[in-house]
Design a protein around this motif. Sequence first.
Motif, PDB file in Angstrom:
ATOM      1  N   ARG A 138       0.826  -1.275   0.064  1.00  9.66           N
ATOM      2  CA  ARG A 138       0.168   0.013   0.127  1.00  9.66           C
ATOM      3  C   ARG A 138       0.895   1.307  -0.012  1.00  9.66           C
ATOM      4  NH1 ARG A 138       1.979   1.949   4.309  1.00  9.66           N
ATOM      5  NH2 ARG A 138       1.671   1.206   6.407  1.00  9.66           N
ATOM      6  N   ALA A 189       0.312   4.882   1.441  1.00  5.97           N
ATOM      7  CA  ALA A 189      -0.581   5.328   2.270  1.00  5.97           C
ATOM      8  C   ALA A 189      -0.494   6.788   2.681  1.00  5.97           C
ATOM      9  CB  ALA A 189      -0.472   4.675   3.610  1.00  5.97           C
ATOM     10  N   PRO A 190      -0.551   7.804   1.861  1.00  4.39           N
ATOM     11  CA  PRO A 190      -0.218   9.094   2.271  1.00  4.39           C
ATOM     12  C   PRO A 190      -1.328   9.751   2.974  1.00  4.39           C
ATOM     13  CG  PRO A 190      -1.219   8.926  -0.162  1.00  4.39           C
ATOM     14  CD  PRO A 190      -1.278   7.505   0.647  1.00  4.39           C
ATOM     15  N   SER A 191      -0.667  10.978   3.734  1.00  3.62           N
ATOM     16  CA  SER A 191      -1.747  11.702   4.571  1.00  3.62           C
ATOM     17  C   SER A 191      -1.987  12.969   3.827  1.00  3.62           C
ATOM     18  CB  SER A 191      -1.355  12.163   5.586  1.00  3.62           C
ATOM     19  OG  SER A 191      -0.920  10.842   6.352  1.00  3.62           O
ATOM     20  N   GLU A 205      -4.810   8.465   4.293  1.00  5.81           N
ATOM     21  CA  GLU A 205      -4.741   8.325   5.583  1.00  5.81           C
ATOM     22  C   GLU A 205      -4.920   9.728   6.364  1.00  5.81           C
ATOM     23  OE1 GLU A 205      -1.175   6.261   7.214  1.00  5.81           O
ATOM     24  OE2 GLU A 205      -2.351   4.322   6.697  1.00  5.81           O
ATOM     25  N   TYR A 209      -2.462   7.741  14.406  1.00 10.81           N
ATOM     26  CA  TYR A 209      -1.780   7.049  13.388  1.00 10.81           C
ATOM     27  C   TYR A 209      -1.439   5.417  13.604  1.00 10.81           C
ATOM     28  CZ  TYR A 209       2.252   5.658  10.850  1.00 10.81           C
ATOM     29  OH  TYR A 209       2.965   4.966   9.726  1.00 10.81           O
ATOM     30  N   VAL A 221      -3.343   2.199  11.154  1.00  7.09           N
ATOM     31  CA  VAL A 221      -2.474   1.814  10.175  1.00  7.09           C
ATOM     32  C   VAL A 221      -2.353   0.270  10.420  1.00  7.09           C
ATOM     33  CG1 VAL A 221       0.001   1.352   9.532  1.00  7.09           C
ATOM     34  CG2 VAL A 221      -0.974   3.638   9.558  1.00  7.09           C
ATOM     35  N   ARG A 229       7.996   2.003   3.208  1.00  3.81           N
ATOM     36  CA  ARG A 229       7.716   3.469   3.604  1.00  3.81           C
ATOM     37  C   ARG A 229       9.076   3.921   4.088  1.00  3.81           C
ATOM     38  NH1 ARG A 229       4.438   2.011   9.035  1.00  3.81           N
ATOM     39  NH2 ARG A 229       6.050   0.938  10.240  1.00  3.81           N
ATOM     40  N   HIS A 276       9.616   6.468   9.379  1.00  2.45           N
ATOM     41  CA  HIS A 276       8.838   5.422  10.390  1.00  2.45           C
ATOM     42  C   HIS A 276       9.256   4.437  10.953  1.00  2.45           C
ATOM     43  CE1 HIS A 276       5.016   7.537   9.039  1.00  2.45           C
ATOM     44  NE2 HIS A 276       5.303   7.403   7.812  1.00  2.45           N
TER      45      HIS A 276
HETATM   46  N1  GLU Z   1       0.273   8.107   6.421  1.00  4.29           N
HETATM   47  C1  GLU Z   1       1.896   8.027   6.734  1.00  4.29           C
HETATM   48  C2  GLU Z   1       2.440   9.315   6.136  1.00  4.29           C
HETATM   49  O1  GLU Z   1       1.988   9.930   5.144  1.00  4.29           O
HETATM   50  C3  GLU Z   1       2.436   6.991   6.098  1.00  4.29           C
HETATM   51  C4  GLU Z   1       2.104   5.624   6.910  1.00  4.29           C
HETATM   52  C5  GLU Z   1       2.595   4.571   6.579  1.00  4.29           C
HETATM   53  O2  GLU Z   1       3.149   4.194   5.415  1.00  4.29           O
HETATM   54  O3  GLU Z   1       2.746   3.509   7.310  1.00  4.29           O
HETATM   55  O4  GLU Z   1       3.607   9.286   6.334  1.00  4.29           O
END
Ligand code: GLU
Length: 521
Positions: free
Chosen positions: A10, A12-14, A46, A218, A222, A236, A240
């Motif tokens: 995935r 998963a951008p915010s 996200e 978050y 997730v 990612r 993270h």
């Molecule tokens: N939503 C998170 C972000 O934009 C990424 C989450 C993830 O990849 O676990 O930094």
Amino acid sequence: MPEQKQVRVRFAPSPTGSFHIGNARTALFNYLFARHEDGTFVLRIEDTDAERSSGEFEAEILAGLTWLGLHWDEGPDSGGPYAPYRQSERRTSYEEYARRLLAKGQAYFCYCTEEELEAQKQDLASRGESPRYSGRCRNLTEAERAKFQREGRSAVLRFQVPEREVSFKDLIRGKISFDMALVGDFSIAKVALNRPTALQSGGQATRATESLEFSPLYNFSVVVDDFEMRISHVIRGEDHISNTPKQLLLQEALGFSCPEYAHLPLILGPDRSKLSSRHGATSLKAYREDGFLAGAMLNILAFLGWNPGGTREMLSLEELIKEFSLARVHKAGAVFNANRLEWLNAQYLRALAPEALLECAVPFLVSAGLLQPADGGYRIVKTGEQMSDSYLQAVLRLEQGRMKKLSEIAALTEFFFVDVPDYDANLLPWKGRGKEDTREALEAVGAVIEAVPAEDFTVGRLSEGLLAVAAERGDRGIVLWPLRVALTGREASPDPIEIAAILGKDKTAKRLQAAITKLRD
Ligand code: GLU
């Protein structure tokens, strides 16, 4: 043999800011991995932080991915078997799992205020301990809880972190371990308590049950989504890494299987500090609007922490898919080099076929106010003249090898989109020559132009005549310099004979005549 896990990744951008280079690189690596492994590429938005998220930023992410050609198999617009793909639409799942943790005693309500939390951290730090949550609300009695609620304190739900080491094998960085005793209980949701209310119904007072509203944070959302969406690999950014042990503990507590993890190296500016707006534009949109091509952008992104080995530096998306492997991703920070992007973009621009060049360059001429769409084609704004595609293609081809980005095209070709260029008559004479000499040379040029038929107004025919005029004068400059100025109004331009051939006989003659008139004044 153990069953091969189906690859599902995935991005998963915010949607809380512009879609930047770092996120685009994460999207690309997920996409390349998914396609290389015949897996599935999921786009998950996200947006649990309602205040900072916006539909505009979400649209920018979708547009950026589409521009790069990174098509997702499941996502907020296209749906899929694990829809919805927007976290704001998945609250019931989060609530259900939060209740499970509460019921098992692995999560608890914490009523500490900001000031109290700060004081606890200070106190721990002053004793040389890691500044974490003290655990004060871990074992509240019912009476204490009720008292805090009466005081109207808001609550967070905290996960009870076991004080032990947590390790995982990162696919890029190898084994990584964290001492969770230093981390402390972290919050997984904000909680709003909907107090029991007396509802009047049919004259009878009914007591509504107490309900809790979870706003997941978050790490928690997730973990729930990665599980529910059957994510096999989490790829990612390195920022993270410290979230991963928290997510592993939550997965364990909820009885979820764990995906594999791969953390991509940090992206740095040329001074090797973390890439930021100090280093120039960082949003994908800014580069697109500045006239960078998706192919160049893909290559610069792909090489941020990876390379296919060998010396190739321009690969198509298909080639990138074929070559990609996480094993070749580096640990060290990757420098984003805007000069290299410009160089690469120039190569991609040079390789464009005339039709493709026309298609991507014309919008830049339109936004610069030189052209406007008219009658299914384009019209010159200043003169109202309708332009044929072949004329525009010839203009663009002339500058194709000089451009580093499409936003330069308007300044480079502006003189084609005027009636007669504007310049100072003193620019016309060649070094050490007077106005008279120059006028006489331009009149000789005029005679050559006159003699070449309009339908054969080619570089070959023009060169023949003009170089003969220059030879008679024993100096090419006396002929070609004022011709350049007459046609472009500039001191520097591509070969004036090539420009004349594109302008055609009438326009060339008109510009020449305007120059001769200037020299007479
Ligand atoms: N939503 C998170 C972000 O934009 C990424 C989450 C993830 O990849 O676990 O930094």
